[in-house]
Design a protein around this motif. Sequence first.
Motif, PDB file in Angstrom:
ATOM      1  N   UNK A   1       0.830  -1.206   0.000  1.00  0.00           N
ATOM      2  CA  UNK A   1       0.000   0.000   0.000  1.00  0.00           C
ATOM      3  C   UNK A   1       0.864   1.256   0.000  1.00  0.00           C
ATOM      4  N   UNK A   2       1.942   1.262   0.782  1.00  0.00           N
ATOM      5  CA  UNK A   2       2.813   2.436   0.849  1.00  0.00           C
ATOM      6  C   UNK A   2       3.550   2.648  -0.470  1.00  0.00           C
ATOM      7  N   UNK A   3       3.985   1.560  -1.092  1.00  0.00           N
ATOM      8  CA  UNK A   3       4.647   1.686  -2.400  1.00  0.00           C
ATOM      9  C   UNK A   3       3.672   2.214  -3.446  1.00  0.00           C
ATOM     10  N   UNK A   4       2.461   1.709  -3.425  1.00  0.00           N
ATOM     11  CA  UNK A   4       1.447   2.176  -4.371  1.00  0.00           C
ATOM     12  C   UNK A   4       1.146   3.649  -4.144  1.00  0.00           C
ATOM     13  N   UNK A   5       1.083   4.060  -2.890  1.00  0.00           N
ATOM     14  CA  UNK A   5       0.823   5.459  -2.573  1.00  0.00           C
ATOM     15  C   UNK A   5       1.929   6.359  -3.109  1.00  0.00           C
ATOM     16  N   UNK A   6       3.162   5.929  -2.987  1.00  0.00           N
ATOM     17  CA  UNK A   6       4.296   6.709  -3.488  1.00  0.00           C
ATOM     18  C   UNK A   6       4.207   6.844  -5.001  1.00  0.00           C
ATOM     19  N   UNK A   7       3.911   5.752  -5.679  1.00  0.00           N
ATOM     20  CA  UNK A   7       3.794   5.783  -7.148  1.00  0.00           C
ATOM     21  C   UNK A   7       2.671   6.732  -7.561  1.00  0.00           C
ATOM     22  N   UNK A   8       1.541   6.656  -6.890  1.00  0.00           N
ATOM     23  CA  UNK A   8       0.409   7.536  -7.213  1.00  0.00           C
ATOM     24  C   UNK A   8       0.785   8.997  -6.975  1.00  0.00           C
ATOM     25  N   UNK A   9       1.465   9.274  -5.865  1.00  0.00           N
ATOM     26  CA  UNK A   9       1.865  10.652  -5.561  1.00  0.00           C
ATOM     27  C   UNK A   9       2.828  11.189  -6.605  1.00  0.00           C
ATOM     28  N   UNK A  10       3.767  10.377  -7.038  1.00  0.00           N
ATOM     29  CA  UNK A  10       4.730  10.809  -8.063  1.00  0.00           C
ATOM     30  C   UNK A  10       4.009  11.083  -9.377  1.00  0.00           C
ATOM     31  N   UNK A  11       3.126  10.187  -9.765  1.00  0.00           N
ATOM     32  CA  UNK A  11       2.376  10.393 -11.014  1.00  0.00           C
ATOM     33  C   UNK A  11       1.519  11.652 -10.938  1.00  0.00           C
ATOM     34  N   UNK A  12       0.900  11.888  -9.804  1.00  0.00           N
ATOM     35  CA  UNK A  12       0.085  13.087  -9.626  1.00  0.00           C
ATOM     36  C   UNK A  12       0.953  14.342  -9.723  1.00  0.00           C
ATOM     37  N   UNK A  13       2.096  14.325  -9.084  1.00  0.00           N
ATOM     38  CA  UNK A  13       3.000  15.470  -9.137  1.00  0.00           C
ATOM     39  C   UNK A  13       3.480  15.731 -10.553  1.00  0.00           C
ATOM     40  N   UNK A  14       3.768  14.672 -11.280  1.00  0.00           N
ATOM     41  CA  UNK A  14       4.215  14.828 -12.680  1.00  0.00           C
ATOM     42  C   UNK A  14       3.083  15.393 -13.522  1.00  0.00           C
ATOM     43  N   UNK A  15       1.873  14.928 -13.297  1.00  0.00           N
ATOM     44  CA  UNK A  15       0.708  15.402 -14.033  1.00  0.00           C
ATOM     45  C   UNK A  15       0.466  16.883 -13.758  1.00  0.00           C
ATOM     46  N   UNK A  16       0.597  17.298 -12.509  1.00  0.00           N
ATOM     47  CA  UNK A  16       0.376  18.697 -12.140  1.00  0.00           C
ATOM     48  C   UNK A  16       1.466  19.602 -12.688  1.00  0.00           C
ATOM     49  N   UNK A  17       2.686  19.105 -12.805  1.00  0.00           N
ATOM     50  CA  UNK A  17       3.775  19.942 -13.312  1.00  0.00           C
ATOM     51  C   UNK A  17       3.690  20.140 -14.814  1.00  0.00           C
ATOM     52  N   UNK A  18       2.982  19.263 -15.527  1.00  0.00           N
ATOM     53  CA  UNK A  18       2.831  19.382 -16.964  1.00  0.00           C
ATOM     54  C   UNK A  18       1.814  20.446 -17.310  1.00  0.00           C
ATOM     55  N   UNK A  19       0.808  20.585 -16.481  1.00  0.00           N
ATOM     56  CA  UNK A  19      -0.281  21.534 -16.769  1.00  0.00           C
ATOM     57  C   UNK A  19       0.150  22.927 -16.603  1.00  0.00           C
TER      58      UNK A  19
END
Length: 81
Positions: free
Chosen positions: A63-81
């Motif tokens: 669960x913690x690894x999945x949370x980290x992956x989701x957070x990184x993807x979200x941060x990358x998505x927000x930085x593109x916009x």
Amino acid sequence: MSQTDVPLVHQVIPLFDGITRALDDHAGNLDYAPAVRMVAAWGRAMLNKYYGLTDDSIVYRIAMCALIVIAIRYAMLMSVE
């Protein structure tokens, strides 16, 4: 025991956090009798013991690894916009 009677990791961690806050409040409140503060501190120590066991749970680690992956993807998505 039925599977519906077993709490899931995402349900247990917030409960630990809430109980920890309540015990800290009681242990540090000088309005309570020393015995109450001592028992709250003891309860906090016991809670820490069992909270620490979640680190050994494979479900918690996944669960913690999945949370980290989701957070990184979200941060990358927000930085593109």
